[in-house]
Design a protein around this motif. Structure first.
Motif, short mmCIF file in Angstrom:
data_model
loop_
_atom_site.label_atom_id
_atom_site.label_comp_id
_atom_site.label_asym_id
_atom_site.label_seq_id
_atom_site.Cartn_x
_atom_site.Cartn_y
_atom_site.Cartn_z
N MET A 189 0.83 -1.20 0.00
CA MET A 189 0.00 0.00 0.00
C MET A 189 0.86 1.25 0.00
SD MET A 189 -1.41 0.36 3.95
CE MET A 189 -1.79 2.11 3.84
N GLN A 190 0.28 2.36 -0.44
CA GLN A 190 0.95 3.64 -0.36
C GLN A 190 1.31 3.94 1.09
OE1 GLN A 190 -2.27 5.86 -2.06
NE2 GLN A 190 -1.39 5.92 -4.11
N ALA A 191 2.49 4.49 1.29
CA ALA A 191 2.96 4.77 2.65
C ALA A 191 2.41 6.10 3.13
CB ALA A 191 4.48 4.75 2.69
N ASP A 192 1.08 6.17 3.20
CA ASP A 192 0.37 7.32 3.75
C ASP A 192 0.00 6.93 5.18
OD1 ASP A 192 0.60 8.12 1.15
OD2 ASP A 192 -1.54 8.20 0.73
N LEU A 193 0.78 7.38 6.14
CA LEU A 193 0.76 6.81 7.48
C LEU A 193 0.73 7.90 8.55
CD1 LEU A 193 3.56 4.16 6.85
CD2 LEU A 193 1.09 3.73 6.91
N VAL A 194 0.17 7.52 9.71
CA VAL A 194 0.11 8.42 10.86
C VAL A 194 0.67 7.70 12.08
CG1 VAL A 194 -1.40 9.80 12.34
CG2 VAL A 194 -1.96 9.52 9.90
#
Length: 441
Positions: A374-379
């Motif tokens: 997955m896209q590394a759009d992380l929090v």
């Protein structure tokens, strides 16, 4: 200047497949997750984000906002929707490219601060192409992943009875031609382009056919305000003899790339029609509360098979761009309306907030939390930053019930760190504040 991509997030608790997994290393490559393994199992890359004590989740997807309204906080407080729209329309008609850039940059940074990594901007129509261009520049500068839906219409509300200011009109052919220019300008960035329609009455049947053909040919999504109040039905019945959903269906304007926003007054027949045609929904609880519009029937929507995402709406009707607040209030509002404390818990609300309408919007789907590829759009949350979140008995419950932007330690999009401890690394707070100074006049 951008921050170097992170290669490894070490020894962190990861949300994946509905469970929290402690002591994991998350490896990134080319903006995506390449491995999720027990800590120390694989060598770390050179650029490490220390994760011990933190909780890592996918970023949130805000399915509906109006970025220019970051300059309109508090406007029309206490006014019902149509009177409020008139007040906002006055400001929209005065929008300049400079103001459009400043407000969009500030709103995007504010969204990132609460863990939003993707937002859907529903632009109001505007005759100045430079205004739309400025919003695209602001989104690119912010680094957020976004779907910029360019406003279009071919019928104005000259009597001001249903909320679309004639001064914002632009010939439909010109608006769509400029949308093609935006598509070209956004190519290669994190910003995709779509189309935005203010409400069902803003397009004639001929206009709907034109927009539908345009969107289909280019594989675009379309965002449409629908049934926020009873006005859409009343206007469609008065002028076309049918309700809003039937009006749209007769024109062929219900399909699997249409996002219907609000849908507070969507009845059982309407839910069945939208589900059958593949339409998605954007649930905006705080805005609906602020304007006294009502409560969207989200449990019934989900039961009907509709894909529902979560939105905050613009800062003129919500006053913040805080998705964590929308996550919590979106659940609590439904529980109060249905008098059920176990309605829409963390798993259901987090699905709405990260994946609910992604397919409709042409975004990457991620139904199982963090996963390889997955896209590394992380929090990265650090609950210890706010004693009001402690003790953490259940991280999901903590995120739903008491987390806030104070617990958001790091936000990254495509592996790039954009936010650290509430500060945007590209856009300093002082510059963002200065850009909003015009609103004091």
């Amino acid at each position: 200047m951008t921050t170097p991509d992170i290669d490894t997030i070490t020894d962190v608790t990861v949300l994946s497949e509905g469970n929290w997994h402690a002591g994991m290393d998350v490896h990134l490559s080319d903006g995506r997750i390449s491995a999720v393994v027990p800590a120390g199992q694989l060598p770390h890359g050179p650029r490490v984000l220390e994760g011990p004590g933190g909780h890592l989740t996918p970023g949130l997807v805000n399915t509906h906002t109006h970025l220019f309204q970051a300059g309109l906080r508090g406007i029309g407080e206490g006014l019902p929707l149509l009177a409020w729209l008139s007040a906002v329309g006055e400001e929209a008609a005065l929008l300049t490219p400079e103001r459009a850039y400043a407000t969009a940059a500030a709103a995007a940074a504010e969204a990132l601060r609460s863990g939003t990594t993707t937002l859907v901007e529903h632009m109001w129509p505007h005759p100045s192409s430079e205004v739309h261009d400025a919003v695209l520049r602001a989104l690119r500068d912010s680094g957020v992943r976004a779907l910029l839906c360019r406003g279009v219409a071919d019928r104005a509300d000259r009597g001001r009875k249903w909320g679309f200011d004639p001064r914002l009109m632009q010939p439909l052919k010109e608006a769509l031609a400029h949308t093609d220019e935006l598509i070209a300008a956004a190519r290669g960035s994190r910003v995709g382009i779509g189309v935005a329609v203010p409400n069902p009455r803003c397009l004639t049947p001929e206009g709907m056919a034109t927009v539908r053909d345009y969107a289909d040919e280019r594989g675009l999504s379309v965002s449409l305000h629908l049934l926020e109040t009873t006005t859409d039905d009343a206007m469609c019945r008065a002028h076309a003899g049918v309700g809003a959903v039937d009006y749209l269906e007769r024109a062929g304007f219900l399909w699997e790339r249409l996002l219907a926003v609000h849908c507070v007054e969507l009845d059982a027949a309407g839910r069945a029609t939208l589900a059958r045609t593949g339409v998605g929904i954007s649930y905006n609880p705080l805005s609906n509360m602020r304007l006294g519009s009502g409560i969207a029937p989200v449990p019934d929507m989900l039961a009907a098979g509709l894909r529902v995402g979560l939105g905050v709406d613009g800062a003129a009707s919500n006053d913040t761009q805080d998705m964590l607040e929308a996550l919590r209030i979106g659940a609590y509002l439904q529980r109060a309306a249905h008098r059920k404390a176990d309605l829409l818990g963390f798993p259901e609300m987090f699905e709405l907030a990260t994946n609910g309408a992604n397919q409709v919007l042409g975004l990457e789907e991620r139904p199982d939390g963090i996963q390889v590829g997955m896209q590394a759009d992380l929090v990265l949350h650090r609950f210890e930053k706010d004693y009001a979140c402690l003790p953490v008995r259940d991280p999901g419950a903590t995120l739903l019930t008491c987390a806030s932007n104070r617990t958001v330690a790091v936000v990254m999009v495509g592996g790039e760190v954009l936010m650290r401890d509430g500060e945007h690394v590209r856009l300093p707070s002082a510059e963002l504040a200065a850009g909003l100074g015009f609103t004091a006049a």
